[in-house]
Design an enzyme around this catalytic site. Sequence first.
Site, PDB file in Angstrom:
ATOM      1  N   THR A  24       0.905  -1.159   0.000  1.00 25.58           N
ATOM      2  CA  THR A  24       0.000   0.000   0.000  1.00 25.58           C
ATOM      3  C   THR A  24       0.931   1.192   0.000  1.00 25.58           C
ATOM      4  O   THR A  24       2.086   1.054   0.390  1.00 25.58           O
ATOM      5  CB  THR A  24      -0.797  -0.007   1.336  1.00 25.58           C
ATOM      6  OG1 THR A  24      -1.666  -1.128   1.351  1.00 25.58           O
ATOM      7  CG2 THR A  24      -1.585   1.251   1.582  1.00 25.58           C
ATOM      8  N   ARG A  81     -13.835  -7.346  -0.688  1.00 24.91           N
ATOM      9  CA  ARG A  81     -13.099  -7.132   0.566  1.00 24.91           C
ATOM     10  C   ARG A  81     -12.510  -5.718   0.572  1.00 24.91           C
ATOM     11  O   ARG A  81     -11.891  -5.274  -0.392  1.00 24.91           O
ATOM     12  CB  ARG A  81     -11.979  -8.162   0.700  1.00 24.91           C
ATOM     13  CG  ARG A  81     -11.101  -8.013   1.956  1.00 24.91           C
ATOM     14  CD  ARG A  81      -9.852  -7.195   1.716  1.00 24.91           C
ATOM     15  NE  ARG A  81      -8.916  -7.219   2.837  1.00 24.91           N
ATOM     16  CZ  ARG A  81      -7.811  -6.478   2.901  1.00 24.91           C
ATOM     17  NH1 ARG A  81      -7.513  -5.654   1.917  1.00 24.91           N
ATOM     18  NH2 ARG A  81      -7.015  -6.568   3.934  1.00 24.91           N
ATOM     19  N   VAL A  82     -12.725  -5.026   1.660  1.00 25.02           N
ATOM     20  CA  VAL A  82     -12.151  -3.697   1.838  1.00 25.02           C
ATOM     21  C   VAL A  82     -11.209  -3.786   3.029  1.00 25.02           C
ATOM     22  O   VAL A  82     -11.563  -4.353   4.065  1.00 25.02           O
ATOM     23  CB  VAL A  82     -13.283  -2.664   2.063  1.00 25.02           C
ATOM     24  CG1 VAL A  82     -12.738  -1.375   2.619  1.00 25.02           C
ATOM     25  CG2 VAL A  82     -14.031  -2.401   0.757  1.00 25.02           C
ATOM     26  N   GLY A  83      -9.999  -3.273   2.876  1.00 24.38           N
ATOM     27  CA  GLY A  83      -9.019  -3.344   3.955  1.00 24.38           C
ATOM     28  C   GLY A  83      -9.058  -2.112   4.831  1.00 24.38           C
ATOM     29  O   GLY A  83     -10.068  -1.401   4.913  1.00 24.38           O
ATOM     30  N   ASP A  84      -7.929  -1.842   5.471  1.00 24.96           N
ATOM     31  CA  ASP A  84      -7.851  -0.699   6.378  1.00 24.96           C
ATOM     32  C   ASP A  84      -7.660   0.628   5.652  1.00 24.96           C
ATOM     33  O   ASP A  84      -8.008   1.684   6.181  1.00 24.96           O
ATOM     34  CB  ASP A  84      -6.682  -0.891   7.360  1.00 24.96           C
ATOM     35  CG  ASP A  84      -5.344  -1.025   6.641  1.00 24.96           C
ATOM     36  OD1 ASP A  84      -5.289  -1.705   5.593  1.00 24.96           O
ATOM     37  OD2 ASP A  84      -4.348  -0.443   7.121  1.00 24.96           O
ATOM     38  N   THR A 126       0.481   0.343   6.740  1.00 22.75           N
ATOM     39  CA  THR A 126       0.521  -0.564   5.598  1.00 22.75           C
ATOM     40  C   THR A 126       0.741  -1.968   6.163  1.00 22.75           C
ATOM     41  O   THR A 126       1.172  -2.128   7.300  1.00 22.75           O
ATOM     42  CB  THR A 126       1.647  -0.223   4.597  1.00 22.75           C
ATOM     43  OG1 THR A 126       2.924  -0.400   5.238  1.00 22.75           O
ATOM     44  CG2 THR A 126       1.549   1.203   4.081  1.00 22.75           C
ATOM     45  N   GLY A 127       0.446  -2.962   5.343  1.00 26.79           N
ATOM     46  CA  GLY A 127       0.559  -4.333   5.840  1.00 26.79           C
ATOM     47  C   GLY A 127      -0.817  -4.924   6.060  1.00 26.79           C
ATOM     48  O   GLY A 127      -1.789  -4.497   5.430  1.00 26.79           O
ATOM     49  N   GLY A 170      -4.159  -5.358   6.784  1.00 23.85           N
ATOM     50  CA  GLY A 170      -5.175  -4.360   7.096  1.00 23.85           C
ATOM     51  C   GLY A 170      -6.143  -4.760   8.182  1.00 23.85           C
ATOM     52  O   GLY A 170      -6.625  -3.917   8.947  1.00 23.85           O
TER      53      GLY A 170
HETATM   54  N1  GLY Z   1      -3.156  -2.544   4.193  1.00 25.13           N
HETATM   55  C1  GLY Z   1      -3.692  -2.867   2.959  1.00 25.13           C
HETATM   56  C2  GLY Z   1      -4.764  -3.864   3.032  1.00 25.13           C
HETATM   57  O1  GLY Z   1      -4.777  -4.693   3.925  1.00 25.13           O
HETATM   58  O2  GLY Z   1      -5.619  -3.841   2.170  1.00 25.13           O
END
Ligand code: GLY
Length: 364
Positions: free
Chosen positions: A214, A242-245, A265-266, A268
């Site tokens: 990210t 799917r939606v991340g952080d 980042t990483g 989420g």
């Molecule tokens: N940090 C990016 C995600 O998990 O989508």
Amino acid sequence: MTSSLSRRSFLGGLAAASAAAASKEARARAFAPIGAAPRRPVVIASANGWWDEPERGSAVATTMRALLDPETAERPYGLLEAIVEGVGVTESDARDHSVGLGGLPNEDGVVQLDASCMFGPNHRAGAVGALENVRHAARVAMNVLRYTDHSFLVGKGAYEFARAFGMPHEELLTEEARKIWLYWRQSHSAKDDWFTPPDAEVDPDVLDRFTTGTIHLSAVDARGDVASVTTTSGLSFKIPGRVGDSPIVGAGMFCDNDIGGAGATGRGEEAIANCGAFSIVDEMGRDVEPTEACLNVLKRVARHAERRGFWKDGRPDFQLKFYAVRKDGAYGSACMLEGGAFAVMTGEDESPRHEECAFLYEKR
Ligand code: GLY
């Protein structure tokens, strides 16, 4: 906060032994007294904010260039435009498979982007989730912030909104990303009808590529105003939708103009479950130095990881990186597992550089 008090709290808690091994430089910065901050503007980003490859451009340098232009400060959203322009460089870098054009797709082979941004001076936020066919997700998030009374648009609505602003429809799945996805499709299970192709037929560059990468970028300008942005193609081969952080305000990024900005980042899901970026800013608001704030929140994430079932051999089984900049320009970064770097440029620097992240757990 005295330096001995900070040191005691830093050494206390879950991962004291490995935290003590954090790079000397990062530790020195973690305990730098307030007032020793570098000259503003300061721009901090995940490592992909700068590569030592000039042809790829640099999100950090692009942002800094805009911030040093006196006209930027005259525009009401100049700081926000500067950071969005900055990460736009990475969104257009097809070699970065974690963001925008060339991002790795979901399990159906469709690139779905997430982004959010926040503007300190008016504490507004904008975000988009599961956006398809528009590479500059951060710009769409900025338009949500600037031109609507909403904070978060997803899917088709986000796409139509971007198109209304004239943003082009594009195929974001590049040939290289398609090959990486196809190999994953062919090889990830022995229980489906796909055969794994023989090694001799496979380009080594497409083998087992996977990212939770990210780009996060936060900046504080010469006046001390703060803004943050995070943009991503998300977890590789994710379940569609799917939606991340990254687009979740308070998880993937957050800023408070009285305190500073932060991002993640990483993995989420961990930043979401621990309100990652918000928690870092909250720590900084209680006079915790930026690197220590990142480490404190990582300790909390690690404590919860065991309970959440993401724990192997006495440590979390994922990488998570945090980045933080304080209103006065002090900055820091830390990651769960040793080996992370971040990109930074300050008003004292001629060019961006990488610095090592502090970390909770040593490499084994
Ligand atoms: N940090 C990016 C995600 O998990 O989508």
